[in-house]
Motif scaffolding. Structure first.
Motif, PDB file in Angstrom:
ATOM      1  N   ALA A  86       0.790  -1.078  -0.088  1.00  0.00           N
ATOM      2  CA  ALA A  86       0.072   0.027   0.201  1.00  0.00           C
ATOM      3  C   ALA A  86       0.997   1.230  -0.046  1.00  0.00           C
ATOM      4  O   ALA A  86       0.542   2.278  -0.658  1.00  0.00           O
ATOM      5  CB  ALA A  86      -0.904   0.110   1.197  1.00  0.00           C
ATOM      6  N   HIS A  87       1.948   1.304   0.607  1.00  0.00           N
ATOM      7  CA  HIS A  87       2.821   2.451   0.929  1.00  0.00           C
ATOM      8  C   HIS A  87       3.421   2.753  -0.468  1.00  0.00           C
ATOM      9  O   HIS A  87       3.378   3.929  -0.863  1.00  0.00           O
ATOM     10  CB  HIS A  87       3.645   2.251   1.839  1.00  0.00           C
ATOM     11  N   CYS A  88       3.588   1.573  -1.217  1.00  0.00           N
ATOM     12  CA  CYS A  88       4.541   2.005  -2.348  1.00  0.00           C
ATOM     13  C   CYS A  88       3.494   2.463  -3.530  1.00  0.00           C
ATOM     14  O   CYS A  88       3.945   3.217  -4.323  1.00  0.00           O
ATOM     15  CB  CYS A  88       5.243   0.682  -2.883  1.00  0.00           C
ATOM     16  N   LEU A  89       2.173   2.058  -3.443  1.00  0.00           N
ATOM     17  CA  LEU A  89       1.397   2.318  -4.443  1.00  0.00           C
ATOM     18  C   LEU A  89       0.910   3.970  -4.050  1.00  0.00           C
ATOM     19  O   LEU A  89       0.837   4.829  -5.032  1.00  0.00           O
ATOM     20  CB  LEU A  89      -0.108   1.530  -4.302  1.00  0.00           C
ATOM     21  N   ASN A  90       0.685   4.187  -3.001  1.00  0.00           N
ATOM     22  CA  ASN A  90       0.530   5.630  -2.395  1.00  0.00           C
ATOM     23  C   ASN A  90       1.664   6.647  -3.075  1.00  0.00           C
ATOM     24  O   ASN A  90       1.552   7.563  -3.610  1.00  0.00           O
ATOM     25  CB  ASN A  90       0.515   5.931  -0.817  1.00  0.00           C
ATOM     26  N   LEU A  91       2.955   6.072  -2.966  1.00  0.00           N
ATOM     27  CA  LEU A  91       4.068   7.073  -3.549  1.00  0.00           C
ATOM     28  C   LEU A  91       4.096   7.094  -4.827  1.00  0.00           C
ATOM     29  O   LEU A  91       4.423   8.108  -5.462  1.00  0.00           O
ATOM     30  CB  LEU A  91       5.282   6.195  -3.031  1.00  0.00           C
ATOM     31  N   VAL A  92       3.825   6.196  -5.631  1.00  0.00           N
ATOM     32  CA  VAL A  92       3.331   5.924  -7.054  1.00  0.00           C
ATOM     33  C   VAL A  92       2.362   7.007  -7.451  1.00  0.00           C
ATOM     34  O   VAL A  92       2.507   7.949  -8.370  1.00  0.00           O
ATOM     35  CB  VAL A  92       2.956   4.682  -7.911  1.00  0.00           C
ATOM     36  N   LEU A  93       1.154   7.068  -6.791  1.00  0.00           N
ATOM     37  CA  LEU A  93       0.106   7.915  -7.082  1.00  0.00           C
ATOM     38  C   LEU A  93       0.593   9.420  -6.979  1.00  0.00           C
ATOM     39  O   LEU A  93       0.115  10.304  -7.532  1.00  0.00           O
ATOM     40  CB  LEU A  93      -1.230   7.575  -6.304  1.00  0.00           C
ATOM     41  N   VAL A  94       1.218   9.654  -5.594  1.00  0.00           N
ATOM     42  CA  VAL A  94       1.591  11.196  -5.415  1.00  0.00           C
ATOM     43  C   VAL A  94       2.589  11.531  -6.492  1.00  0.00           C
ATOM     44  O   VAL A  94       2.525  12.778  -7.073  1.00  0.00           O
ATOM     45  CB  VAL A  94       2.373  11.136  -4.049  1.00  0.00           C
ATOM     46  N   GLU A  95       3.451  10.638  -6.791  1.00  0.00           N
ATOM     47  CA  GLU A  95       4.624  11.033  -8.018  1.00  0.00           C
ATOM     48  C   GLU A  95       3.746  11.413  -9.501  1.00  0.00           C
ATOM     49  O   GLU A  95       4.161  12.069 -10.150  1.00  0.00           O
ATOM     50  CB  GLU A  95       5.721  10.177  -8.026  1.00  0.00           C
ATOM     51  N   ALA A  96       2.575  10.456  -9.801  1.00  0.00           N
ATOM     52  CA  ALA A  96       2.059  10.443 -10.865  1.00  0.00           C
ATOM     53  C   ALA A  96       1.362  11.770 -11.026  1.00  0.00           C
ATOM     54  O   ALA A  96       1.230  12.426 -11.834  1.00  0.00           O
ATOM     55  CB  ALA A  96       1.050   9.320 -11.044  1.00  0.00           C
ATOM     56  N   ALA A  97       0.922  12.046  -9.672  1.00  0.00           N
ATOM     57  CA  ALA A  97       0.055  13.453  -9.655  1.00  0.00           C
ATOM     58  C   ALA A  97       1.011  14.834  -9.858  1.00  0.00           C
ATOM     59  O   ALA A  97       0.575  15.613 -10.672  1.00  0.00           O
ATOM     60  CB  ALA A  97      -0.688  13.685  -8.367  1.00  0.00           C
ATOM     61  N   LYS A  98       2.366  14.521  -9.489  1.00  0.00           N
ATOM     62  CA  LYS A  98       3.187  15.713 -10.066  1.00  0.00           C
ATOM     63  C   LYS A  98       3.518  15.821 -11.260  1.00  0.00           C
ATOM     64  O   LYS A  98       3.988  16.867 -11.869  1.00  0.00           O
ATOM     65  CB  LYS A  98       4.682  15.341  -9.189  1.00  0.00           C
ATOM     66  N   SER A  99       2.948  14.735 -12.334  1.00  0.00           N
ATOM     67  CA  SER A  99       3.295  14.882 -13.466  1.00  0.00           C
ATOM     68  C   SER A  99       2.360  15.847 -14.389  1.00  0.00           C
ATOM     69  O   SER A  99       2.148  16.167 -15.418  1.00  0.00           O
ATOM     70  CB  SER A  99       3.362  13.435 -14.194  1.00  0.00           C
ATOM     71  N   SER A 100       1.312  16.326 -13.610  1.00  0.00           N
ATOM     72  CA  SER A 100       0.128  17.101 -14.052  1.00  0.00           C
ATOM     73  C   SER A 100       0.427  18.519 -13.452  1.00  0.00           C
ATOM     74  O   SER A 100       0.340  18.739 -12.226  1.00  0.00           O
ATOM     75  CB  SER A 100      -1.289  16.546 -13.780  1.00  0.00           C
ATOM     76  N   ILE A 101       0.475  19.557 -14.271  1.00  0.00           N
ATOM     77  CA  ILE A 101       0.657  20.909 -13.953  1.00  0.00           C
ATOM     78  C   ILE A 101      -0.841  21.448 -12.960  1.00  0.00           C
ATOM     79  O   ILE A 101      -0.810  22.227 -12.241  1.00  0.00           O
ATOM     80  CB  ILE A 101       1.032  21.791 -15.042  1.00  0.00           C
ATOM     81  N   HIS A 102      -1.960  20.787 -13.518  1.00  0.00           N
ATOM     82  CA  HIS A 102      -3.058  21.026 -12.877  1.00  0.00           C
ATOM     83  C   HIS A 102      -3.133  20.547 -11.442  1.00  0.00           C
ATOM     84  O   HIS A 102      -3.594  21.401 -10.339  1.00  0.00           O
ATOM     85  CB  HIS A 102      -4.386  20.532 -13.385  1.00  0.00           C
ATOM     86  N   PHE A 103      -2.839  19.401 -11.449  1.00  0.00           N
ATOM     87  CA  PHE A 103      -2.542  18.760 -10.067  1.00  0.00           C
ATOM     88  C   PHE A 103      -1.614  19.494  -9.013  1.00  0.00           C
ATOM     89  O   PHE A 103      -1.988  20.134  -7.853  1.00  0.00           O
ATOM     90  CB  PHE A 103      -2.269  17.203 -10.106  1.00  0.00           C
ATOM     91  N   ILE A 104      -0.453  19.968  -9.728  1.00  0.00           N
ATOM     92  CA  ILE A 104       0.464  20.635  -8.585  1.00  0.00           C
ATOM     93  C   ILE A 104       0.018  21.924  -8.507  1.00  0.00           C
ATOM     94  O   ILE A 104       0.031  22.361  -7.182  1.00  0.00           O
ATOM     95  CB  ILE A 104       1.870  20.774  -9.946  1.00  0.00           C
TER      96      ILE A 104
END
Length: 155
Positions: A75-93
């Motif tokens: 679960a922790h690894c998946l959360n890290l992936v989701l947080v990092e993936a969100a950083k790829s979108s300027i809208h999310f950032i």
């Protein structure tokens, strides 16, 4: 061949059964013009609705494409992936930076926090007061929870 990972979108689901999750994933792929036949992997936590051998999402996806192999994600690894993936979108950032700045601004001063609460009470008498929450750097679920903001009954 070049492998690319992209964050597509956040989806709300009414039910979390394997069947409902399957429908959500298939709709998501279709709406983004992605072919399930090109999928080569799935990663979920150990929840039965996701990892279940017979009715879980992973087994349902395998029925559509037997090359989409399931890998159990901690679960922790998946959360890290989701947080990092969100950083790829300027809208999310931009959005999450604004939410975090609002939290810091309002909670760093008791006067501002009190004014925020009183403003809510004046605009929405008798309704719950929204308490902003700090965003987590490593837990996606905590970010969602912070956006929903826990309510507190007015005194």
């Amino acid at each position: 061949m070049e492998i690319k990972e992209r964050f597509l979108q956040v989806c709300n689901v009414a039910k979390t059964t394997g069947e409902e999750m399957e429908k959500t994933v298939l709709d998501l792929l279709k709406n983004n013009n992605l072919q399930i036949e090109n999928m080569r992997g799935q990663g979920y936590d150990g929840a039965a609705n996701m990892s279940g051998q017979y009715k879980g999402l992973q087994s349902r996806i395998l029925q559509h494409n037997n090359k989409a192999l399931y890998v159990h994600w901690q679960a922790h690894c998946l959360n890290l992936v989701l947080v990092e993936a969100a950083k790829s979108s300027i809208h999310f950032i931009t959005f999450f930076n604004l939410v975090q700045k609002l939290y810091v601004f309002l909670t760093s001063s008791s006067k501002r926090h009190t004014a925020f609460v009183k403003c809510q009470e004046a605009l929405h008498p008798g309704e719950r007061v929204i308490q902003l929450q700090k965003l987590s750097d490593t837990r996606w679920a905590c970010r969602e929870k912070a956006l929903k903001a826990s309510g507190q009954s007015p005194d």
